[in-house]
Design an enzyme around this catalytic site. Structure first.
Site, PDB file in Angstrom:
ATOM      1  CG  HIS A 182      45.025  28.818  32.806  1.00 10.77           C
ATOM      2  ND1 HIS A 182      46.035  27.896  32.674  1.00 10.77           N
ATOM      3  CD2 HIS A 182      45.613  30.041  32.699  1.00 10.77           C
ATOM      4  CE1 HIS A 182      47.181  28.526  32.491  1.00 10.77           C
ATOM      5  NE2 HIS A 182      46.965  29.819  32.496  1.00 10.77           N
ATOM      6  CG  ASN A 185      50.693  28.527  37.420  1.00 11.42           C
ATOM      7  OD1 ASN A 185      50.032  29.516  37.777  1.00 11.42           O
ATOM      8  ND2 ASN A 185      51.096  28.357  36.179  1.00 11.42           N
ATOM      9  CB  VAL A 221      42.295  33.478  33.590  1.00 15.65           C
ATOM     10  CG1 VAL A 221      41.825  33.853  32.191  1.00 15.65           C
ATOM     11  CG2 VAL A 221      41.974  32.024  33.896  1.00 15.65           C
ATOM     12  CG  ASP A 231      48.382  35.969  37.164  1.00 15.98           C
ATOM     13  OD1 ASP A 231      47.520  36.137  38.043  1.00 15.98           O
ATOM     14  OD2 ASP A 231      48.649  34.870  36.679  1.00 15.98           O
TER      15      ASP A 231
END
Ligand SMILES: [Fe+2]
Ligand SMILES: [Fe+2]
Length: 455
Positions: A320, A225, A348, A160
């Site tokens: 999440h 995502n 997360v 992320d």
């Protein structure tokens, strides 16, 4: 005196939190959303058609090939990469790339090139050059050692990442550690979809931002995502369009039918990448592939079996929460059966490490629906803490569940130093410390060769 004792009890409850499980670290320095670095911070290299956004990844199943990818902004020419071994600079080889472009809403990409350099020697430093005429750029990489049970190898672990000032801090921290030889990336790359119409210029900027690492060591890609880029409301209904044009992986080498799930061998590790955002129910392509893949892993050759998947299966953050639950239900029994060592996830935006637990006994009627300690189970690590624009996930469920060993809402990255077939040293580094400081660390014991409980 009694009042003083009560004060001390109250103070200890306040510091430790009402936990049943492991450690919740309340070390939080920042909870506000992070800010993306301006586009102007990452201009294209000066020139007419200079290659940019250079990145490499493993190009086959066992580490003797490298995929080199780059973008030329104005013309497709040249789509050739030259490479040579560091000690044989008179012996240059050419590899032709496949070239693609795509449009996304009103955005039009540059020319995206992917070239697979094959039949490299193991454990060898190579230089490579992309571009044409006086607009060339040169980089280098080192191939991994030949696979083997006791081959040491160090992976960086980043998830992320995004492109904020915190993202830059994470990347700089990782790069200041000279041990990292390849990055296991856990999904959610550019966060271009944070912008109107998923402004794909942010994909270009991200490619320029990470080039300082991705051009020199392979990043093993997992889709998150934010790679979906699903925008039917403005005419973009094809999931993963931008990601799959830009980031190629060697999925065919592991008999996968999709770049979203695949495997590689590297030194003493066998890495399986899964897709949280593709079908995984019984009979689906990903399910069938993983069912056939797991029995193929030879732990005498690659003792360390590591799974990458974006959405975590064991995580106790309110953000999440349980999004990975249905995939856990499908695949966890296989992972326990095959004694997977670790599952690495992102999604997360905080850090968490689990105990070795499983929750595979439940059959609807028996009521056995609580995770229990299981020496055959993997350790689950959540590292969605790269520093993206959405900020930290700083709300944990309370009390801390017993499956959770350590959790903290800070940005950072991790490294995994595989020493031999029995031991690997894992460390998590938060951005607020200097890189050598490990805020969480653990000697991990291999599930096949030394299945003892970790200290
Ligand atoms: Fe995510
Ligand atoms: Fe994310």
């Amino acid at each position: 005196m009694a009042a003083a004792i009560w004060f001390l009890i109250a103070l200890s409850v306040y510091i430790a939190g009402p936990c049943n499980g492991g450690v919740t670290s309340y070390y939080v320095r920042k909870s506000s959303p992070s800010v993306d670095m301006p586009i102007e911070h990452f201009p294209p290299p000066s020139g007419h058609n200079v290659p940019e956004q250079v990145h490499i990844t493993q190009g086959d199943h066992d580490g003797r090939s490298v995929i080199v990818s780059w973008v030329t902004p104005r013309k497709a020419h040249s789509h050739v990469v030259k490479h040579w071994a560091a000690d044989k600079c008179n012996h240059k080889h050419k590899t032709h790339a496949s070239t693609t472009t795509y449009t996304y809403h009103k955005y039009k990409s540059g020319f995206i090139h992917h070239a697979t350099i094959k039949r490299l020697e193991y454990d060898t430093k190579y230089f490579y050059e992309v571009g044409h005429g006086h607009e060339t750029r040169q980089f280098f990489f080192t191939t991994p050692p030949k696979e083997g049970p006791d081959v040491p190898y160090t992976f960086g672990i980043i998830g992320d990442l995004g492109q904020t000032y915190d993202s830059n801090s994470t990347l700089e921290h990782y790069m200041s550690n000279p041990k990292g030889q390849a990055v296991l990336f856990l999904g959610d790359l550019s966060y271009a979809d944070h912008y109107a119409y998923h402004d794909n210029r942010r994909w270009d900027v991200w490619g320029r931002f990470v080039e300082k690492s991705t051009a020199y060591q392979p990043w093993i890609w997992t889709a998150g995502n934010h790679e979906l880029d699903y925008g039917p409301e403005f005419g973009e209904p094809v999931p993963f369009k931008s990601y799959m044009h830009r980031y190629h992986v060697p999925y065919k080498a592991s008999k996968s039918t999709s770049p979203l799930w695949y495997s590689i061998k590297r030194a003493s590790a066998y890495v399986i990448v899964l897709s949280s955002y593709s079908a995984y129910g019984t009979y689906t392509p990903q399910y069938n592939w993983l069912q056939e893949e797991l029995p193929k892993v030879n732990r005498s050759e690659t003792p360390w079996l590591i799974i990458l998947v974006h959405s975590p299966w064991y995580n106790s953050n309110n953000y999440h929460f349980k999004e990975g639950e249905s995939m856990r239900v499908m695949f966890e029994p296989w992972l326990v059966h095959y004694k997977v060592d670790m599952v690495l996830s992102g999604h997360v935006h905080s850090y968490e490490r689990s105990e070795r637990v499983s929750n595979v006994k439940y059959n609807i009627t028996d009521g056995l629906c609580t995770p229990v300690k299981d020496p055959s189970a993997p350790i689950y690590l959540t590292l969605g803490d790269g520093g993206n624009i959405e900020g930290l996930a700083n709300s944990f469920t309370e009390p801390q569940p017993s499956y959770s060993a350590f959790r903290e809402a800070s940005f950072g990255h991790a490294t995994l130093e595989i020493k031999n077939r029995t031991h690997a040293y894992y460390t998590w580094h938060r951005n607020h410390d200097n890189e050598p400081v490990a805020a969480d660390s653990l000697w991990i014991h291999n599930r096949i060769w030394y299945p003892e409980e970790e200290d």
